[in-house]
Design a protein around this motif. Sequence first.
Motif, PDB file in Angstrom:
ATOM      1  N   GLU A  59     -33.768  32.857  33.979  1.00  0.00           N
ATOM      2  CA  GLU A  59     -32.794  31.767  34.128  1.00  0.00           C
ATOM      3  C   GLU A  59     -32.837  31.208  35.549  1.00  0.00           C
ATOM      4  N   VAL A  60     -32.352  29.968  35.675  1.00  0.00           N
ATOM      5  CA  VAL A  60     -32.244  29.335  36.992  1.00  0.00           C
ATOM      6  C   VAL A  60     -31.402  30.229  37.905  1.00  0.00           C
ATOM      7  N   ARG A  61     -31.881  30.447  39.126  1.00  0.00           N
ATOM      8  CA  ARG A  61     -31.183  31.314  40.090  1.00  0.00           C
ATOM      9  C   ARG A  61     -29.897  30.639  40.572  1.00  0.00           C
ATOM     10  N   THR A  62     -28.818  31.383  40.578  1.00  0.00           N
ATOM     11  CA  THR A  62     -27.525  30.776  40.964  1.00  0.00           C
ATOM     12  C   THR A  62     -26.984  31.310  42.300  1.00  0.00           C
ATOM     13  N   GLU A  63     -27.755  32.145  43.017  1.00  0.00           N
ATOM     14  CA  GLU A  63     -27.219  32.747  44.249  1.00  0.00           C
ATOM     15  C   GLU A  63     -26.766  31.696  45.259  1.00  0.00           C
ATOM     16  N   GLU A  64     -27.604  30.654  45.475  1.00  0.00           N
ATOM     17  CA  GLU A  64     -27.255  29.629  46.474  1.00  0.00           C
ATOM     18  C   GLU A  64     -26.005  28.863  46.043  1.00  0.00           C
ATOM     19  N   ILE A  65     -25.863  28.695  44.740  1.00  0.00           N
ATOM     20  CA  ILE A  65     -24.690  27.975  44.216  1.00  0.00           C
ATOM     21  C   ILE A  65     -23.423  28.787  44.501  1.00  0.00           C
ATOM     22  N   ILE A  66     -23.497  30.089  44.244  1.00  0.00           N
ATOM     23  CA  ILE A  66     -22.310  30.935  44.469  1.00  0.00           C
ATOM     24  C   ILE A  66     -21.934  30.936  45.949  1.00  0.00           C
ATOM     25  N   LYS A  67     -22.946  30.976  46.817  1.00  0.00           N
ATOM     26  CA  LYS A  67     -22.661  30.909  48.273  1.00  0.00           C
ATOM     27  C   LYS A  67     -21.920  29.618  48.616  1.00  0.00           C
ATOM     28  N   ASP A  68     -22.398  28.504  48.028  1.00  0.00           N
ATOM     29  CA  ASP A  68     -21.797  27.197  48.324  1.00  0.00           C
ATOM     30  C   ASP A  68     -20.371  27.105  47.776  1.00  0.00           C
ATOM     31  N   VAL A  69     -20.151  27.699  46.602  1.00  0.00           N
ATOM     32  CA  VAL A  69     -18.808  27.684  45.996  1.00  0.00           C
ATOM     33  C   VAL A  69     -17.807  28.311  46.971  1.00  0.00           C
ATOM     34  N   PHE A  70     -18.175  29.454  47.568  1.00  0.00           N
ATOM     35  CA  PHE A  70     -17.265  30.112  48.522  1.00  0.00           C
ATOM     36  C   PHE A  70     -17.155  29.308  49.812  1.00  0.00           C
ATOM     37  N   LYS A  71     -18.283  28.737  50.258  1.00  0.00           N
ATOM     38  CA  LYS A  71     -18.270  27.949  51.497  1.00  0.00           C
ATOM     39  C   LYS A  71     -17.328  26.750  51.358  1.00  0.00           C
ATOM     40  N   CYS A  72     -17.295  26.170  50.146  1.00  0.00           N
ATOM     41  CA  CYS A  72     -16.450  24.984  49.908  1.00  0.00           C
ATOM     42  C   CYS A  72     -14.998  25.354  49.562  1.00  0.00           C
ATOM     43  N   GLY A  73     -14.714  26.659  49.478  1.00  0.00           N
ATOM     44  CA  GLY A  73     -13.339  27.077  49.180  1.00  0.00           C
ATOM     45  C   GLY A  73     -12.915  26.872  47.732  1.00  0.00           C
ATOM     46  N   LYS A  74     -13.881  26.811  46.817  1.00  0.00           N
ATOM     47  CA  LYS A  74     -13.547  26.695  45.396  1.00  0.00           C
ATOM     48  C   LYS A  74     -13.298  28.096  44.824  1.00  0.00           C
ATOM     49  N   SER A  75     -12.591  28.174  43.703  1.00  0.00           N
ATOM     50  CA  SER A  75     -12.406  29.460  43.022  1.00  0.00           C
ATOM     51  C   SER A  75     -13.589  29.695  42.095  1.00  0.00           C
ATOM     52  N   CYS A  76     -14.199  30.891  42.218  1.00  0.00           N
ATOM     53  CA  CYS A  76     -15.412  31.213  41.473  1.00  0.00           C
ATOM     54  C   CYS A  76     -15.106  32.248  40.394  1.00  0.00           C
ATOM     55  N   PHE A  77     -15.526  31.979  39.175  1.00  0.00           N
ATOM     56  CA  PHE A  77     -15.333  32.904  38.049  1.00  0.00           C
ATOM     57  C   PHE A  77     -16.700  33.256  37.468  1.00  0.00           C
ATOM     58  N   ILE A  78     -16.863  34.514  37.079  1.00  0.00           N
ATOM     59  CA  ILE A  78     -18.144  34.948  36.518  1.00  0.00           C
ATOM     60  C   ILE A  78     -17.904  35.634  35.166  1.00  0.00           C
ATOM     61  N   PRO A  79     -18.928  35.648  34.312  1.00  0.00           N
ATOM     62  CA  PRO A  79     -18.734  36.209  32.976  1.00  0.00           C
ATOM     63  C   PRO A  79     -18.656  37.737  32.975  1.00  0.00           C
ATOM     64  N   ARG A  80     -17.789  38.249  32.093  1.00  0.00           N
ATOM     65  CA  ARG A  80     -17.877  39.658  31.706  1.00  0.00           C
ATOM     66  C   ARG A  80     -18.056  39.665  30.191  1.00  0.00           C
ATOM     67  N   TYR A  81     -19.240  40.079  29.762  1.00  0.00           N
ATOM     68  CA  TYR A  81     -19.566  40.135  28.332  1.00  0.00           C
ATOM     69  C   TYR A  81     -19.116  41.492  27.799  1.00  0.00           C
ATOM     70  N   GLU A  82     -18.499  41.488  26.626  1.00  0.00           N
ATOM     71  CA  GLU A  82     -18.150  42.771  26.005  1.00  0.00           C
ATOM     72  C   GLU A  82     -19.418  43.364  25.396  1.00  0.00           C
ATOM     73  N   SER A  83     -19.650  44.635  25.673  1.00  0.00           N
ATOM     74  CA  SER A  83     -20.909  45.222  25.224  1.00  0.00           C
ATOM     75  C   SER A  83     -20.843  45.696  23.772  1.00  0.00           C
ATOM     76  N   SER A  84     -19.642  45.710  23.218  1.00  0.00           N
ATOM     77  CA  SER A  84     -19.537  46.102  21.805  1.00  0.00           C
ATOM     78  C   SER A  84     -20.149  44.993  20.950  1.00  0.00           C
TER      79      SER A  84
END
Length: 201
Positions: A59-84
Amino acid sequence: MAAVRAAKQALRKEIKRRVAALSDEEKQRQSLVLSQQLFRHPKYVSCKRIAVFLSMGDEVRTEEIIKDVFKCGKSCFIPRYESSSSNHMDMLKLNSLQDMETLPLTSWDIRQPAEDDQSREEALSAGGLDLILMPGLGFDESGKRLGRGKGFYDTYLERCLRHPKGKPYTLALAFKEQLCQEIPVDDNDVLIDEVLYEKEE
């Protein structure tokens, strides 16, 4: 239905083969191009609450995006998939880049909050989301998406529709090798608002 399922399976194989042929350098290069496209996108600039996937190898790498999200002061949410066996996914608040590095690894080799981690805000329990960055195996220009067959995002978008804020804008990030003429879909597949990929000059 069976015909659509079979067509999806064949397409998944084909796209996986195309993406597997890309070098790490080429994946990284396209990822940076897409990150820069995203940073200029009006929906990204204006969003306050954004859900970002943590990328797997194809998949497209999102590390730089996550860094920018914090730099811009936005709230960042990430997935938690249920393993069941369910297709339940929550979008949980990430507090910082350091916070991300301490998350446990799943069997898919991606970081996500532990199943018993109750300390994090779930996006829909509070202010909803403005923007969701969508992963996937394949996409077409009309916003059809080929996922991995589990239905996590389709189910989550249904929940978003019931939130007072309504459906967030959905933006897919794709290697150009993930683009298809047309993705076969059934009634449960939710269309994406826009697909970002590197356009040929």
